[in-house]
Design an enzyme around this catalytic site. Structure first.
Site, mmCIF file in Angstrom:
data_model
loop_
_atom_site.group_PDB
_atom_site.id
_atom_site.type_symbol
_atom_site.label_atom_id
_atom_site.label_comp_id
_atom_site.label_asym_id
_atom_site.label_seq_id
_atom_site.Cartn_x
_atom_site.Cartn_y
_atom_site.Cartn_z
ATOM 1 N N ASP A 93 8.662 30.062 -29.116
ATOM 2 C CA ASP A 93 8.119 30.967 -29.872
ATOM 3 C C ASP A 93 7.455 30.203 -31.119
ATOM 4 O O ASP A 93 7.847 28.968 -31.244
ATOM 5 C CB ASP A 93 9.214 31.914 -30.499
ATOM 6 C CG ASP A 93 8.215 33.290 -30.961
ATOM 7 O OD1 ASP A 93 6.936 33.340 -30.874
ATOM 8 O OD2 ASP A 93 8.661 34.190 -30.909
ATOM 9 N N ALA A 94 6.521 30.620 -31.783
ATOM 10 C CA ALA A 94 5.765 29.747 -32.850
ATOM 11 C C ALA A 94 6.644 29.096 -33.667
ATOM 12 O O ALA A 94 7.165 29.418 -34.583
ATOM 13 C CB ALA A 94 4.865 30.704 -33.661
#
Length: 749
Positions: A304-305
């Site tokens: 995820d980011a």
């Protein structure tokens, strides 16, 4: 002539011998991957393990012309795994042109001509301008129609590929059981079985039943967030996750396992959170042992980011950025999304520790394999001539309307308030969720026999996309709406929440979660004051999180729950209000009376129901699976094929369902099983099947379910997943609280 022919054949053979194996489409994908990896430098391999966002400097104009910043050109020097959201603000045709130009630049400017993955997201359809706008996933789940959801995501896959996209960071396989969580509407609900069927349908649809990947018609899915992300403490993004191993295995894992084994998802995204204190992005048990060794996942994992770098500066489990990169890589994390402080460090780290090469080859190989599966080495470009005709086709727009029709939930309908007649009435469309075109949509559906008043009255917030502030200047607006209601025969109140009141709380300071689930602002006051006028009050409930709508439930004569519908929201609501649509949606979540009841889902353990709370009614405001119709359905003659089931057998359960009303309608027949005695405390009941059927007035149909051993497996006292002998209750009905019952005994020995 013969000499010339021999010369041509010799030259052809020589040219063929010079063609790298990875460029030979006749060879197996694994051979092509191995050949390509053998030719790559460390820097080129690591480049295949990184994705950056197009906002770094990928720009295109309305004519499809591409402009790249020097920053982007530098990032593409050795190739790249992918780029997020290129062309997202452009029309489909301009985006296709820009993405073709971008792909051409990437192929021509890295040594081995490796194409890139262009990545999108899909919450209301393709997250890009000019795409068909569907309802959000939790809205689709309310349809209880997996076939419809698969067709919807088939359109998403096609429209994305026609823009030049190749992967989507969707769908979510998380369970959402805490309405404080701002991202609730991105997932498919609270129940393991429902979410599993919806996730499989979504992935199968967006990937074109897997066949659409290689023939260039669809895109790959990235199921997320692995695992337990929807269970964050306090319902706040980035918080810790506290779930037992048994809950993880029996409730959280199944949708992800089905995404891998049944739907063959190309990608898996890890969770922001942790499991048993181990950060998911650095968890070899989760990312390698479970995902790959137990389930056989062969795609790529993506962070995820920025979450690999966050192992150091946020999760605080890595001493240095380099340690964070090493932990994630060795745990089984293939792709670093966005960060410049994580896998970007790997080439220098390899210079000090060559043992990292094996893990780098594994990770880069998973990404390259995906690109070969998608056919990007052989056909990397979009046929722009097909884009204009294929995106927002009339069939896709009709599908959005169909999805709305099957997803709208009739929560309440006192005395047949709905549907409304089409003549002789003045109808007021009022409230903070009224849109500019709401009245026009209602007029188009209603025809000439009705007159309308419409007024938004007040805004819920100031519309700040980062940290919205509540609007406290609402008194005049409420007064004006009450005055408008006095002029009407029927009042339709548009209430709930919007994209500002339930959203993702980003890392950079944005907020999206709430400490209360009561309707915001003076919405309850508005309902009370309008109801005091003595007129029929219909509430169109529109929202992205479950709300404790006690006042609305008490005062409204009818409630239509639309969650977050498609671009045809108002048209669909009007069709339901005037009877063109007979609502058939069911609640994909439990609606609590108060935030104090949380955690609260229908399949919680039976012992949770022993005591209620002082000064409030016990139980949900509306139960999971609830949804009324303009007709009525009766259940009877429940039969089970045998009173005993063995570990290698199965049972058949059937029930007669009759439309006892005077309208045609659709009903979701729901199968629940209850383990009466277990070696560990068991759920109160579990959804194990559902069928949506259409019945004419007076029509009866026998609906049949098969009960298999797999449905009865759970993690036993010994920690192993399996069966236990004992008694089970079968519940078949219209919701998790209205059903007919029978019993059988399982002999697991």
């Amino acid at each position: 002539m013969k000499l010339l022919t021999l010369l041509i054949l010799a030259l052809g053979g020589s040219l063929l011998a010079q063609t790298p194996a990875y460029q030979n489409s006749d060879l197996p994908i694994d051979e092509r991957v191995d050949d390509l990896l053998a030719r790559m430098t460390v820097a080129e391999k690591v480049a295949q393990m990184r994705i950056f966002h197009a906002n770094q400097g990928v720009e295109g104009d309305v004519s499809g012309r591409l402009t790249l910043s020097e920053n982007v050109k530098a990032r593409l020097e050795h190739g790249i795994a992918g780029i997020k959201n290129p062309g997202e603000h452009l029309s489909p045709v301009a985006a296709a042109q820009v993405n073709n130009a971008l792909q051409r630049y990437i192929i021509e400017h890295n040594r081995l001509g490796i194409p890139a993955l262009f990545v999108t997201e899909s919450y209301n359809g393709v997250d890009a301008a000019g795409s068909t706008v569907f309802g959000r996933p939790i809205t689709s789940a309310a349809s209880f129609n997996p076939e419809l959801v698969q067709r919807q995501w088939d359109v998403v896959g096609r429209e994305a590929r026609l823009r030049g996209m190749h992967m989507c960071h969707s769908p979510e396989a998380d369970l959402v059981r805490d309405p404080r969580f701002g991202r609730m509407s991105e997932a498919f609900g609270e129940d393991t079985y429902l979410v599993t069927r919806m996730v499989v349908s979504a992935i199968t649809g967006v990937q074109g039943d897997y066949d659409g990947l290689g023939n260039g018609t669809h895109i790959g899915a990235v199921a997320k967030h692995f695992a337990g992300y929807g269970q964050v403490l306090g319902g706040t993004n980035f918080a810790a996750i506290e779930i037992s191993e048994r809950t993880l295995a029996d409730e959280i894992f199944p949708p992800f396992k089905a995404a891998v084994k049944e739907a063959r998802t190309l990608g898996i995204m890890a969770s922001h959170g942790d499991l048993n204190g181990v950060a998911s992005h650095a968890n070899p048990w989760l990312l390698t042992e479970v995902l790959r060794e137990q389930w056989g996942f062969a795609g790529y994992t993506v962070s995820d980011a920025n979450d690999i770098g966050r192992l150091h500066y946020f999760m605080k489990v890595a001493e240095t950025p380099e340690a964070a990169a090493r932990m994630a890589l060795q745990a089984g994390m293939d792709v670093d999304l966005y960060a410049d402080d994580a896998y970007a460090l790997l080439p220098a780290m390899v210079g000090r520790d060559s043992t990292l090469i094996e893990d780098i080859d594994r990770a880069a190989g998973h990404v390259l394999r995906t690109k070969f599966i998608l056919g990007l080495f052989d056909d990397p470009y979009v046929d722009v001539a097909e884009t204009e005709a294929g995106v927002r086709a009339e069939s896709s727009l009709q599908l959005a309307r169909e999805s709305d029709a099957e997803s709208i939930i009739l929560l309440k309908n006192v005395g047949g308030t709905l549907p409304l007649r089409r003549s002789g009435q003045r109808i007021a469309l009022l409230g903070p969720l009224v849109r500019e075109n709401t009245e026009a949509s209602f007029r188009a559906v209603a025809g000439e026999g009705l007159s309308f008043i419409s007024d938004r009255g007040f805004e819920l917030t100031d519309g700040n996309r980062s940290i919205p502030q509540l609007n406290d200047d609402t008194a005049d607006g409420v007064d004006r709406l009450v005055e408008q209601a006095k002029e009407a025969d029927v009042v339709v109140l548009f209430l709930g929440g919007d994209e500002y009141t339930a959203k993702e709380g980003f890392f950079n300071g944005a907020l999206g979660d709430r400490e209360s689930i009561d309707p915001l602002g003076p919405q309850d006051e508005l309902v009370r004051r309008v109801k005091e006028l003595g007129k029929p009050v219909i509430v169109a409930l529109l929202h992205r999180r479950t709300l404790s709508i006690n006042t609305i439930a008490e005062r409204a004569d009818a409630i239509l729950d639309g969650w977050d519908l498609s671009e045809f929201r108002d048209e669909s609501l009007a069709r339901a209000i005037f009877g063109e649509i007979n609502p058939s949606g069911k609640l994909p979540v439990t609606v609590p009376r108060s935030i104090g009841q949380l955690p609260f889902h229908y399949s919680g353990k039976e012992i949770n129901n022993k005591k209620g709370y002082l000064f409030t009614e016990n139980g949900p405001l509306y139960p999971f699976g609830h949804g009324l119709s303009y007709t009525t359905f009766a259940y009877d003659d429940l039969r089970v094929s045998d009173s005993t089931m063995t570990a290698d057998g199965q049972l058949t359960v059937s029930v007669r369902v009759t439309n006892t009303g005077d309208r045609a309608g659709k009903e979701v027949v729901q199968l629940y099983l209850k383990d009466l005695i277990g070696s560990v405390t068991r759920p109160d009941m579990e959804l194990k099947g559902f069928q949506k059927i259409a019945l004419e007035p007076g029509e009866a149909r026998r609906v049949t379910f098969n009960i298999t051993p797999e449905m009865l497996e759970f993690t036993r006292l010994d920690g192993k997943r399996g069966l236990e002998s004992g008694d089970y209750e079968v519940r078949v009905g219209t919701s998790s609280t209205q059903y007919v019952t029978t019993n059988f005994k399982l002999r697991a020995e």
